[in-house]
Design an enzyme around this catalytic site. Structure first.
Site, short mmCIF file in Angstrom:
data_model
loop_
_atom_site.label_atom_id
_atom_site.label_comp_id
_atom_site.label_asym_id
_atom_site.label_seq_id
_atom_site.Cartn_x
_atom_site.Cartn_y
_atom_site.Cartn_z
N GLN A 1 -3.17 14.47 -3.11
CA GLN A 1 -4.15 14.14 -4.10
C GLN A 1 -4.98 12.88 -3.69
OE1 GLN A 1 -3.88 15.36 -7.19
NE2 GLN A 1 -2.56 16.82 -6.33
N GLU A 2 -4.47 12.17 -2.56
CA GLU A 2 -5.49 11.05 -1.97
C GLU A 2 -6.64 11.65 -1.74
OE1 GLU A 2 -3.53 9.06 1.04
OE2 GLU A 2 -1.73 8.45 0.03
N THR B 1 -9.25 -7.05 -5.31
CA THR B 1 -9.48 -8.28 -5.71
C THR B 1 -8.42 -9.12 -4.86
OG1 THR B 1 -7.65 -7.87 -7.51
CG2 THR B 1 -10.36 -7.75 -7.97
N HIS C 1 -4.00 3.29 -2.64
CA HIS C 1 -2.59 2.83 -2.58
C HIS C 1 -1.66 3.99 -3.16
CE1 HIS C 1 0.53 -0.07 -2.43
NE2 HIS C 1 1.10 0.42 -3.39
N ARG D 1 -4.09 -4.22 7.09
CA ARG D 1 -4.14 -6.16 7.11
C ARG D 1 -4.30 -6.44 5.87
NH1 ARG D 1 -1.84 -7.67 11.32
NH2 ARG D 1 -2.96 -9.49 11.13
N GLY E 1 -6.35 8.17 9.70
CA GLY E 1 -7.84 8.39 8.91
C GLY E 1 -8.15 9.58 8.26
N LEU F 1 -2.90 -8.64 -3.85
CA LEU F 1 -2.87 -7.39 -3.02
C LEU F 1 -2.37 -6.34 -4.00
CD1 LEU F 1 -2.12 -6.31 -0.18
CD2 LEU F 1 0.34 -6.87 -0.68
N ASP F 2 -3.22 -5.23 -3.73
CA ASP F 2 -2.82 -3.97 -4.49
C ASP F 2 -3.00 -3.98 -6.18
OD1 ASP F 2 -2.64 -2.77 -2.16
OD2 ASP F 2 -0.03 -3.11 -2.17
C1 GRF Z 1 -2.67 6.79 2.85
O1 GRF Z 1 -1.20 7.10 2.38
C2 GRF Z 1 -3.12 5.72 2.17
O2 GRF Z 1 -2.53 5.78 0.64
C3 GRF Z 1 -2.49 4.28 2.35
O3 GRF Z 1 -2.52 4.39 3.91
C4 GRF Z 1 -2.30 5.69 4.14
C5 GRF Z 1 -3.70 6.27 4.95
O4 GRF Z 1 -3.81 7.42 5.47
N1 GRF Z 1 -3.19 3.17 2.09
P1 GRF Z 1 -4.87 8.09 6.17
O5 GRF Z 1 -4.77 7.29 7.50
O6 GRF Z 1 -5.92 8.10 5.57
O7 GRF Z 1 -4.39 9.13 6.79
#
Ligand code: GRF
Length: 227
Positions: free
Chosen positions: A187-188, A155, A123, A105, A26, A158-159
């Site tokens: 970066q996320e 959409t 992703h 999922r 999370g 997938l991805d």
């Molecule tokens: C992240 O690396 C995201 O890119 C991928 O799942 C991971 C989730 O990480 N889809 P978190 O649960 O937000 O720490």
């Protein structure tokens, strides 16, 4: 009559409501929640929904006083049944935006159609490269000089939905999956709050299958940030 004398109750305009779906740690959910709390994103997290009862993200949401619903997919006999239950729960919270943040999922077409245009995913690759799993390993195996992360609209494939924003990072000599994952995750935590902010401000939208920012169709990559 002045505003102070108005016989009508003055209600604060309601803020856009976000439902976040998680399965794991999370950390993306936390970053978005903390930006909202800091006043940097004008929205409200209506709920966090998690399919893994032991996920660490559940406590992190509770620590932030965010309502949490746990829907364990193992309690359902089919993907359709699980998704139907998810949809009912999500809809109870009347979201303006559904955020997939590490929700592990595969979604049924009905589910995706229901939230099309109002559901974002993150992703860990420079989509369209490396859809699916093990993206960091695949970038290393391919000898890529750069890797990264993408926020996109969801959409039915997938991805594969249109990209909103993408950040790239260099792949360094000696990198392994862990070092690369950490560099990507930094970066996320930058790009997901940006995309959410754009969406709730009405700046980011999916129009005719393309991601648009401020009315302009974005390039295939989405907005590009260099990490
Ligand atoms: C992240 O690396 C995201 O890119 C991928 O799942 C991971 C989730 O990480 N889809 P978190 O649960 O937000 O720490």
């Amino acid at each position: 009559m002045s505003q102070a004398q108005s016989p009508f109750p003055t209600e604060a305009p309601s803020r856009p409501r976000i439902v976040i779906l998680i399965s794991g740690s999370g950390s993306n959910m936390v970053t978005i929640a903390d930006k909202i709390r800091a006043g940097e994103i004008d929205a409200e997290i209506a709920a966090v929904i998690c399919n893994e009862p032991e996920a660490a993200g559940i406590q992190k949401a509770r620590d932030r006083d965010i309502p949490v619903a746990v829907i364990d997919h193992r309690g359902f006999t089919s993907r359709d049944e699980f998704d139907f239950s998810m949809m009912r729960t999500i809809d109870d919270y009347e979201p303006d935006l559904v955020v997939l943040a590490g929700f592990m999922r595969i979604l049924t077409p009905d589910f995706v159609r229901r939230y099309e245009g109002m559901m974002l995913n993150i992703h860990p690759s420079l989509l369209p490269k490396y859809q699916g799993l093990h993206t960091h390993q695949r970038a290393l195996d391919a000898g890529d000089s750069h890797h990264g992360v993408t926020v996109h609209f969801v959409t039915e494939i997938l991805d594969d939905g249109p990209n909103a924003i993408q950040a790239s990072v260099p792949v360094m000599d000696g990198d392994d999956v862990d070092t690369l994952r950490k560099r990507v995750q930094l970066q996320e935590h930058i790009i997901y709050p940006i995309a959410v902010k754009w969406f709730v401000e009405g700046r980011l939208a999916m129009i005719k299958g393309r991601a648009c920012l401020d009315g302009n169709v974005l390039p295939e990559s989405g907005v590009k940030l260099e990490g």
